[in-house]
Write a protein that holds these residues in place. Structure first.
Motif, mmCIF file in Angstrom:
data_model
loop_
_atom_site.group_PDB
_atom_site.id
_atom_site.type_symbol
_atom_site.label_atom_id
_atom_site.label_comp_id
_atom_site.label_asym_id
_atom_site.label_seq_id
_atom_site.Cartn_x
_atom_site.Cartn_y
_atom_site.Cartn_z
ATOM 1 N N MET A 275 -28.052 -15.442 -5.258
ATOM 2 C CA MET A 275 -26.810 -15.925 -4.655
ATOM 3 C C MET A 275 -26.240 -14.849 -3.733
ATOM 4 S SD MET A 275 -23.167 -16.753 -6.528
ATOM 5 C CE MET A 275 -23.919 -17.907 -7.667
ATOM 6 N N PRO A 276 -26.189 -15.092 -2.406
ATOM 7 C CA PRO A 276 -25.607 -14.095 -1.496
ATOM 8 C C PRO A 276 -24.110 -13.940 -1.750
ATOM 9 C CG PRO A 276 -26.021 -16.144 -0.332
ATOM 10 C CD PRO A 276 -26.643 -16.298 -1.690
ATOM 11 N N SER A 277 -23.620 -12.726 -1.663
ATOM 12 C CA SER A 277 -22.203 -12.482 -1.908
ATOM 13 C C SER A 277 -21.611 -11.620 -0.797
ATOM 14 C CB SER A 277 -21.996 -11.807 -3.265
ATOM 15 O OG SER A 277 -22.609 -10.532 -3.288
ATOM 16 N N THR A 278 -20.310 -11.742 -0.635
ATOM 17 C CA THR A 278 -19.556 -10.973 0.342
ATOM 18 C C THR A 278 -18.422 -10.268 -0.390
ATOM 19 O OG1 THR A 278 -19.998 -12.689 1.990
ATOM 20 C CG2 THR A 278 -18.271 -11.085 2.519
ATOM 21 N N THR A 279 -18.183 -9.006 -0.080
ATOM 22 C CA THR A 279 -17.106 -8.262 -0.738
ATOM 23 C C THR A 279 -16.097 -7.774 0.289
ATOM 24 O OG1 THR A 279 -18.554 -7.525 -2.532
ATOM 25 C CG2 THR A 279 -16.512 -6.288 -2.196
ATOM 26 N N ILE A 280 -14.827 -8.011 -0.022
ATOM 27 C CA ILE A 280 -13.736 -7.452 0.781
ATOM 28 C C ILE A 280 -13.023 -6.421 -0.074
ATOM 29 C CG2 ILE A 280 -11.616 -7.888 2.079
ATOM 30 C CD1 ILE A 280 -12.542 -10.747 2.490
ATOM 31 N N HIS A 281 -12.964 -5.207 0.419
ATOM 32 C CA HIS A 281 -12.279 -4.119 -0.286
ATOM 33 C C HIS A 281 -10.866 -4.009 0.294
ATOM 34 C CE1 HIS A 281 -16.138 -2.811 -1.984
ATOM 35 N NE2 HIS A 281 -16.644 -3.002 -0.765
ATOM 36 N N PHE A 282 -9.884 -4.514 -0.439
ATOM 37 C CA PHE A 282 -8.487 -4.429 -0.008
ATOM 38 C C PHE A 282 -7.923 -3.073 -0.430
ATOM 39 C CE2 PHE A 282 -9.151 -9.018 -0.192
ATOM 40 C CZ PHE A 282 -8.517 -9.452 0.963
ATOM 41 N N ILE A 283 -7.508 -2.283 0.544
ATOM 42 C CA ILE A 283 -6.997 -0.940 0.286
ATOM 43 C C ILE A 283 -5.519 -0.875 0.669
ATOM 44 C CG2 ILE A 283 -7.181 1.505 0.889
ATOM 45 C CD1 ILE A 283 -10.164 1.068 1.373
ATOM 46 N N ARG A 284 -4.696 -0.366 -0.245
ATOM 47 C CA ARG A 284 -3.283 -0.189 0.063
ATOM 48 C C ARG A 284 -3.098 1.126 0.838
ATOM 49 N NH1 ARG A 284 1.764 0.716 -4.182
ATOM 50 N NH2 ARG A 284 3.401 0.740 -2.583
ATOM 51 N N HIS A 285 -2.138 1.161 1.713
ATOM 52 C CA HIS A 285 -1.862 2.369 2.495
ATOM 53 C C HIS A 285 -1.341 3.503 1.604
ATOM 54 C CE1 HIS A 285 2.502 1.845 2.143
ATOM 55 N NE2 HIS A 285 2.287 0.553 2.315
ATOM 56 N N GLY A 286 -1.350 4.725 2.134
ATOM 57 C CA GLY A 286 -0.819 5.882 1.419
ATOM 58 C C GLY A 286 0.699 5.955 1.495
ATOM 59 N N LYS A 287 1.269 6.949 0.865
ATOM 60 C CA LYS A 287 2.723 7.110 0.788
ATOM 61 C C LYS A 287 3.320 7.316 2.179
ATOM 62 C CE LYS A 287 6.338 9.659 -1.679
ATOM 63 N NZ LYS A 287 6.932 8.418 -2.224
ATOM 64 N N VAL A 288 4.509 6.743 2.374
ATOM 65 C CA VAL A 288 5.180 6.760 3.675
ATOM 66 C C VAL A 288 6.283 7.820 3.701
ATOM 67 C CG1 VAL A 288 6.624 5.378 5.237
ATOM 68 C CG2 VAL A 288 4.654 4.337 4.081
ATOM 69 N N GLU A 289 6.492 8.443 4.860
ATOM 70 C CA GLU A 289 7.605 9.366 5.064
ATOM 71 C C GLU A 289 8.889 8.543 5.187
ATOM 72 O OE1 GLU A 289 9.414 12.998 5.335
ATOM 73 O OE2 GLU A 289 7.260 12.667 5.044
ATOM 74 N N ASN A 290 9.785 8.683 4.215
ATOM 75 C CA ASN A 290 10.978 7.830 4.164
ATOM 76 C C ASN A 290 12.142 8.586 3.519
ATOM 77 O OD1 ASN A 290 12.689 5.608 4.185
ATOM 78 N ND2 ASN A 290 11.741 4.637 2.412
ATOM 79 N N PRO A 291 12.643 9.648 4.180
ATOM 80 C CA PRO A 291 13.674 10.502 3.562
ATOM 81 C C PRO A 291 14.991 9.787 3.285
ATOM 82 C CG PRO A 291 13.401 11.032 5.881
ATOM 83 C CD PRO A 291 12.267 10.114 5.523
ATOM 84 N N ASP A 292 15.272 8.696 4.016
ATOM 85 C CA ASP A 292 16.527 7.973 3.813
ATOM 86 C C ASP A 292 16.404 6.853 2.791
ATOM 87 O OD1 ASP A 292 17.901 9.531 5.700
ATOM 88 O OD2 ASP A 292 17.170 8.295 7.342
ATOM 89 N N HIS A 293 15.227 6.717 2.194
ATOM 90 C CA HIS A 293 14.987 5.720 1.142
ATOM 91 C C HIS A 293 15.338 4.312 1.606
ATOM 92 C CE1 HIS A 293 14.299 9.055 -1.573
ATOM 93 N NE2 HIS A 293 15.447 9.572 -1.181
ATOM 94 N N LEU A 294 14.821 3.944 2.767
ATOM 95 C CA LEU A 294 15.061 2.612 3.317
ATOM 96 C C LEU A 294 13.978 1.643 2.862
ATOM 97 C CD1 LEU A 294 15.948 3.438 7.044
ATOM 98 C CD2 LEU A 294 17.526 3.011 5.156
ATOM 99 N N LEU A 295 14.336 0.384 2.789
ATOM 100 C CA LEU A 295 13.348 -0.673 2.614
ATOM 101 C C LEU A 295 12.817 -1.003 4.012
ATOM 102 C CD1 LEU A 295 15.283 -2.763 -0.003
ATOM 103 C CD2 LEU A 295 13.016 -1.796 -0.348
ATOM 104 N N TYR A 296 11.679 -0.420 4.359
ATOM 105 C CA TYR A 296 11.226 -0.480 5.749
ATOM 106 C C TYR A 296 10.462 -1.731 6.094
ATOM 107 C CZ TYR A 296 7.707 2.097 3.032
ATOM 108 O OH TYR A 296 6.850 2.522 2.052
#
Length: 219
Positions: A1-22
């Motif tokens: 059975m042929p298969s396909t894989t998608i690797h979903f990667i979350r981004h790294g930590k963001v620079e957000n000194p004002d603690h905003l919901l960006y």
């Protein structure tokens, strides 16, 4: 059975000194820690036989995901160069963008512009069905549309998609439980983590899901 894989990667930590919901606001980039997280995941991808063999790298259009994907892409292209293969180029897709949120630009916590001022808290009526923004159903549906298209396009192969916590987890929760609604505080999608979903290439049916957190010890 042929298969396909998608690797979903979350981004790294963001620079957000004002603690905003960006949310989808422009100008939010990876912090120094976020870059180190992306580098750890890039090293993990380059050393892994499956991940190093991907044939395409996608990202949401936002700065933090494109920067994370770029770091990963550089590591993978070094491996490809050693194999005598052509380099991959980053592609963007708006279907894997961050969830829409009515709280964007608000501060987390106290002070002027804080999230809980001016009645904003009234929007938080049900953690499982976000009345404050894009529904989990819509988020999961657009990510699923992206996934099914790529399963057909890259049948029998593997790709990477760099996205965000809510899209990755809402879609995964739908596949595992049959519904995308969930408690946001119980997500299992760490920064720079890898959620790998394998599909039957012919039917698009999910076969398996695995998870890795290469950046968990990065400080």
């Amino acid at each position: 059975m042929p298969s396909t894989t998608i690797h979903f990667i979350r981004h790294g930590k963001v620079e957000n000194p004002d603690h905003l919901l960006y949310e989808r606001l422009p100008g939010f980039h990876l912090s120094d820690l976020g870059r180190r997280m992306a580098e750890a995941t890039a090293d993990y991808a380059a050393a892994d036989p499956q991940l190093s063999d991907v044939v395409a790298v996608y990202s949401s259009p936002l700065d933090r995901t494109r920067e994370t994907a770029g770091i990963i892409l550089d590591a993978l292209n070094k491996v490809r160069a050693e194999r005598g293969e052509e380099p991959l180029e980053l592609q963007t897709d708006s279907r894997i963008i961050e969830a829409g949120n009515e709280f964007r630009g608000k501060r987390i916590g106290y002070g002027e512009g804080a999230l809980w001022r001016n009645g904003n808290w009234r929007l938080v009526r049900n953690l499982w069905k976000p009345s404050w923004g894009e529904s989990y159903q819509h988020i999961a549906a657009r990510v699923g549309d992206f996934a099914q298209e790529k399963v057909r396009e890259y049948a029998g192969k593997q790709i990477i998609a760099v996205s965000h916590e809510s899209p990755i987890w809402s879609y995964r929760h739908l596949l595992e439980t049959g519904h995308p609604e969930h408690n946001m505080f119980l997500r299992h999608t760490a920064l720079a983590s890898v959620t790998s979903i394998t599909y039957d290439s012919e039917t698009g049916k999910m076969l398996s899901i695995s998870y890795a957190d290469p950046a968990k010890d990065v400080r």
